[in-house]
Design an enzyme around this catalytic site. Sequence first.
Site, PDB file in Angstrom:
ATOM      1  N   ASP A 105       0.899  -1.322   0.121  1.00 47.36           N
ATOM      2  CA  ASP A 105      -0.146   0.015   0.129  1.00 47.36           C
ATOM      3  C   ASP A 105       0.934   0.902  -0.104  1.00 47.36           C
ATOM      4  OD1 ASP A 105      -2.212  -1.802   0.356  1.00 47.36           O
ATOM      5  OD2 ASP A 105      -2.291  -1.438   2.281  1.00 47.36           O
TER       6      ASP A 105
HETATM    7  N1  URA Z   1      -1.348  -5.799   3.931  1.00 48.83           N
HETATM    8  C1  URA Z   1      -1.659  -4.545   3.970  1.00 48.83           C
HETATM    9  O1  URA Z   1      -2.587  -4.258   4.607  1.00 48.83           O
HETATM   10  N2  URA Z   1      -1.031  -3.744   3.304  1.00 48.83           N
HETATM   11  C2  URA Z   1       0.073  -3.937   2.722  1.00 48.83           C
HETATM   12  O2  URA Z   1       0.692  -3.075   2.095  1.00 48.83           O
HETATM   13  C3  URA Z   1       0.574  -5.098   2.635  1.00 48.83           C
HETATM   14  C4  URA Z   1       0.080  -6.112   3.422  1.00 48.83           C
END
Ligand code: URA
Length: 245
Positions: A105
């Site tokens: 993310d």
């Molecule tokens: N889980 C999440 O919530 N975000 C990420 O970026 C990776 C795993």
Amino acid sequence: MPGMRLDKLLTHLNCGSRKEVGAMIRAGRVAVDGTVICDPAYKVDPDRAAVALDGQAQQYRAQRYFMLNKPAGVITANRDGRHSTVLELFPEQQRRGLFAVGRLDKDTEGLLIVTDDGALSHALMSPGRHVSKVYEAEVEGALAKDAAARFAAGLTLKDGTVCLPAKLEVLAETPVQAVRVVLKEGKYHQVKRMIAAVGGTVVRLRRVQIGGLPLDTALKPGEFRMLTEPELVLLRQQSPAQQKN
Ligand code: URA
């Protein structure tokens, strides 16, 4: 000049033994970027040089593997009109053909593999292989007492998504609540959604390991380096079908 010897490059291209390609080069049968080169020791950039034998173009591109410590605030994409991307952390001349393996993310930090090896990427991300990913998170809110047991049993998210069994470990309660989560899959916002399902809110998330490969703690956010040969072997052990000699 840095680079690879022309005779070595031609042997990698299966044009013959080192001795045979040496003879071909000395005989004037090999051109680099349109110029005949008669010196087997002539140095070329294997990623960029246009090498021809008897007028026939030879393809060569060494595959590249980087470990990036992704900073928060950049998106995992090649190009984006509005946001900075992880590839923009690489010098422009190095970016060609590179992509990130999987996705973090925008606000997630930590280990991201960037490569031009589609086969390895596919093997690492393939849901059937269950390559483990380790995350460390700072969490607000009181987690359910049975949170770890629910992770281990395979949590069902609020929207009904069923997760594979995962590991939740509390690393610290103070000054901030810190947890480690180990997943064998990579669903959308998975760590955040799993933590939410047991009563917490992730306020900071960092990936620290993929398979047997830990993030190099010497890398500051935004920094990257090439994987070493032993690290590449570690990654390939997660994806046996991709093992190379
Ligand atoms: N889980 C999440 O919530 N975000 C990420 O970026 C990776 C795993």
